[in-house]
Design a protein around this motif. Sequence first.
Motif, mmCIF file in Angstrom:
data_model
loop_
_atom_site.group_PDB
_atom_site.id
_atom_site.type_symbol
_atom_site.label_atom_id
_atom_site.label_comp_id
_atom_site.label_asym_id
_atom_site.label_seq_id
_atom_site.Cartn_x
_atom_site.Cartn_y
_atom_site.Cartn_z
ATOM 1 N N ARG A 222 -28.661 11.746 -30.860
ATOM 2 C CA ARG A 222 -28.050 12.997 -30.102
ATOM 3 C C ARG A 222 -26.640 12.977 -30.388
ATOM 4 N NH1 ARG A 222 -31.820 11.423 -26.503
ATOM 5 N NH2 ARG A 222 -30.493 9.881 -25.131
ATOM 6 N N GLN A 223 -26.018 11.857 -30.755
ATOM 7 C CA GLN A 223 -24.637 11.912 -30.645
ATOM 8 C C GLN A 223 -24.214 12.322 -32.315
ATOM 9 O OE1 GLN A 223 -21.848 11.694 -29.108
ATOM 10 N NE2 GLN A 223 -22.191 10.636 -27.235
ATOM 11 N N MET A 224 -25.265 11.816 -33.180
ATOM 12 C CA MET A 224 -25.170 12.254 -34.573
ATOM 13 C C MET A 224 -25.554 13.619 -34.753
ATOM 14 S SD MET A 224 -27.140 9.003 -36.459
ATOM 15 C CE MET A 224 -27.027 9.909 -38.129
ATOM 16 N N ALA A 225 -26.162 14.304 -34.148
ATOM 17 C CA ALA A 225 -26.558 15.773 -34.128
ATOM 18 C C ALA A 225 -25.322 16.588 -33.536
ATOM 19 C CB ALA A 225 -27.710 16.061 -33.298
ATOM 20 N N THR A 226 -24.266 15.904 -32.824
ATOM 21 C CA THR A 226 -23.467 16.789 -32.341
ATOM 22 C C THR A 226 -21.869 16.468 -32.724
ATOM 23 O OG1 THR A 226 -23.324 15.545 -30.369
ATOM 24 C CG2 THR A 226 -25.021 17.466 -30.342
ATOM 25 N N THR A 227 -21.912 15.794 -33.699
ATOM 26 C CA THR A 227 -20.615 15.391 -34.166
ATOM 27 C C THR A 227 -20.048 15.443 -35.573
ATOM 28 O OG1 THR A 227 -18.623 13.410 -33.669
ATOM 29 C CG2 THR A 227 -21.111 13.030 -34.449
ATOM 30 N N GLU A 228 -19.095 15.446 -35.915
ATOM 31 C CA GLU A 228 -18.612 15.387 -37.336
ATOM 32 C C GLU A 228 -17.992 14.181 -38.006
ATOM 33 O OE1 GLU A 228 -18.004 18.773 -39.235
ATOM 34 O OE2 GLU A 228 -19.129 19.827 -37.938
ATOM 35 N N TRP B 257 -18.853 8.443 -39.313
ATOM 36 C CA TRP B 257 -19.990 7.347 -38.948
ATOM 37 C C TRP B 257 -21.533 8.216 -39.412
ATOM 38 C CZ3 TRP B 257 -18.958 2.695 -39.397
ATOM 39 C CH2 TRP B 257 -17.714 2.284 -38.820
ATOM 40 N N VAL B 258 -21.559 9.721 -39.358
ATOM 41 C CA VAL B 258 -22.882 10.042 -39.275
ATOM 42 C C VAL B 258 -23.398 9.734 -40.760
ATOM 43 C CG1 VAL B 258 -24.101 12.464 -39.515
ATOM 44 C CG2 VAL B 258 -22.330 11.821 -37.560
ATOM 45 N N THR C 224 -20.721 -1.470 -35.963
ATOM 46 C CA THR C 224 -20.683 -0.097 -36.380
ATOM 47 C C THR C 224 -21.154 1.090 -35.139
ATOM 48 O OG1 THR C 224 -22.576 -0.067 -37.634
ATOM 49 C CG2 THR C 224 -20.669 -0.461 -38.705
ATOM 50 N N LEU C 225 -22.140 0.382 -34.516
ATOM 51 C CA LEU C 225 -22.745 1.287 -33.477
ATOM 52 C C LEU C 225 -21.525 1.516 -32.347
ATOM 53 C CD1 LEU C 225 -26.184 0.104 -33.054
ATOM 54 C CD2 LEU C 225 -25.767 2.632 -33.600
ATOM 55 N N SER C 226 -20.908 0.259 -32.023
ATOM 56 C CA SER C 226 -19.990 0.029 -31.030
ATOM 57 C C SER C 226 -18.888 1.100 -31.350
ATOM 58 C CB SER C 226 -19.539 -1.060 -30.820
ATOM 59 O OG SER C 226 -18.288 -1.416 -29.813
ATOM 60 N N ALA C 227 -18.336 1.188 -32.492
ATOM 61 C CA ALA C 227 -17.381 1.895 -33.244
ATOM 62 C C ALA C 227 -17.649 3.369 -32.946
ATOM 63 C CB ALA C 227 -16.780 1.351 -34.502
#
Length: 92
Positions: free
Chosen positions: A30-36, A39-40, A67-70
């Motif tokens: 969900r986060q990857m789909a809504t951010t630029e 990390w994507v 990396t997930l934490s960052a």
Amino acid sequence: MNDATLDRYVSFQGIDCDGNADRLMGMLARQMATTESRWVGYFEKKLAEKRRMGADNLHFIGSQVNTLSAFFAEEGDTEALDLLAYLEETCC
């Protein structure tokens, strides 16, 4: 032995590590789909590797804790950070 003294390295009995790992992976998607975020691209590459290797979600999370934490910190996702910390402490 009661649940409070359960040694996670001996047994995951009574701990839903896989379910919680699946939940965190849903949060990641969900986060990857809504951010630029930068990390994507990184996670897209790592998730493709995960699929090729046949690794499960818990293995992926254990390999990518920092990396997930960052990423989740950058996104301000405290719910995902809390779940990640729980998984790292309890299941990894």
